[in-house]
Design an enzyme around this catalytic site. Structure first.
Site, PDB file in Angstrom:
ATOM      1  NE  ARG A  61      -2.184  -1.008   3.697  1.00 23.11           N
ATOM      2  CZ  ARG A  61      -1.781  -2.046   4.400  1.00 23.11           C
ATOM      3  NH1 ARG A  61      -1.980  -3.277   3.937  1.00 23.11           N
ATOM      4  NH2 ARG A  61      -1.181  -1.883   5.567  1.00 23.11           N
ATOM      5  CG  ASP A  63       2.983   6.243   2.536  1.00 23.98           C
ATOM      6  OD1 ASP A  63       2.011   5.544   2.844  1.00 23.98           O
ATOM      7  OD2 ASP A  63       3.972   6.429   3.293  1.00 23.98           O
ATOM      8  CE1 TYR A 124       7.806   0.827  -2.421  1.00 22.47           C
ATOM      9  CE2 TYR A 124       8.383  -1.228  -1.330  1.00 22.47           C
ATOM     10  CZ  TYR A 124       7.447  -0.269  -1.671  1.00 22.47           C
ATOM     11  OH  TYR A 124       6.143  -0.418  -1.271  1.00 22.47           O
ATOM     12  NE  ARG A 212       8.735   9.156   1.972  1.00 24.15           N
ATOM     13  CZ  ARG A 212       7.584   9.671   2.392  1.00 24.15           C
ATOM     14  NH1 ARG A 212       6.495   8.910   2.479  1.00 24.15           N
ATOM     15  NH2 ARG A 212       7.515  10.943   2.737  1.00 24.15           N
TER      16      ARG A 212
END
Length: 296
Positions: A61, A63, A124, A212
């Protein structure tokens, strides 16, 4: 899955710039909303109280502002609807969806497949430019500008201190009932010919803001503000450090989701739902192993 249903797997990508993330939110534009609405229309599943429910489950999910190149979702559809429409579903979705969302493959999923709980890893990438003139305007929605020169070797020297199974509470936004124990499988930086630096970050799952935050810590190493050992010291502390900045979302892209062979899907689903903690003395936090599959 209910009798009389077919589980369809969707492989998709999207530009996250104009979305408030994946998950449906009242009054906001989200990827889930666009996809579910498009599926309902092209499959003629009705409206209002008589509409057949369309409920997508996703591998990660993402952001607000985060992109995806290799996102995976599933949806359970009535067998008769699937038999009538599956051959044209991909083309019809292409005609109905906005241009910042694309579905590349649709097919019947194998038995026990679950886009979220069957996944064994997510990969990622995060892209950064340290060019003194800024970011190429054509890449500005996908590359972060860092206004300090970055040392790739120093950042790669910091990476081994973060690899393996750990409680990543120091790098996660805490959520009630969710574990912060994760296994970080890969973390490395590479500078491409155009000068853009790309981080590859791969783990069994991620908790909220984890990627992040890790990138933010490593940028501090790369620009010389902290030594390579510092991200590992923050990890060992298991509390959020105010010096660790959560970098902006637009540099982040979900590139790929990995699944086991079909015969191992059922066992993987059970394992992903188990309570997870570090070994005795490790201080792990109870919670579903995949509870934080969305992130970052």
């Amino acid at each position: 899955m209910e009798p009389g249903k077919v589980r369809a797997r969707l492989d998709l990508s999207y530009d996250g710039k104009d979305f408030s993330g994946w998950a449906r939110q009242r009054g906001r534009r989200t990827v889930q909303q666009e996809l579910e609405d498009a599926i309902r229309v092209v499959l003629r599943l009705g409206r209002g109280d008589e509409a057949v429910p369309v409920d997508l489950t996703v591998a990660g999910r993402t952001d607000a502002g985060v992109h995806a190149r290799g996102q995976v979702a599933h949806v359970d559809l009535p067998e008769d609807v699937w038999a009538e429409h599956n051959g044209q579903l991909l083309r019809r979705l292409a005609g109905r969806l906005p241009m910042d969302v694309r579905v590349w493959r649709v097919g019947a999923a194998p038995e026990h497949f679950n886009a979220r709980f069957s996944a064994v890893w997510r990969r990622y990438s995060y892209r950064v430019s340290d060019h003194p003139g800024g970011v190429d305007p054509l890449l500005r929605s996908h590359v972060l500008w860092h206004n300090w020169p970055l040392d790739v070797e120093a950042m790669n020297a910091a990476a081994p201190h973060l690899l393996g199974e750990h409680d990543f509470a120091a790098y996660c936004k805490k959520r009630d009932g969710a574990t912060t124990v994760r296994t970080l499988q890969q973390l490395r930086w590479e500078r491409h010919e155009d000068g853009v630096l790309e981080a590859t970050v791969k783990a069994d799952a991620f908790c909220h803001n984890m990627v992040r935050s890790l990138v933010g810590a490593m940028l501090f190493v790369g620009d010389g503000h902290r030594p390579p050992e510092w991200p590992g010291e923050v990890l060992a502390g298991r509390v959020r450090d105010s010096a660790v900045h959560v970098v902006r979302p637009h540099g982040l892209t979900l590139e790929e989701v990995g699944y086991p062979p079909d015969g191992e899907l059922e066992a993987r689903n059970r394992a992903a739902r188990n309570r997870r903690s570090l070994p005795a003395g490790g201080g792990g936090v109870p919670g579903g192993a995949a509870a934080g599959a969305g992130c970052c």
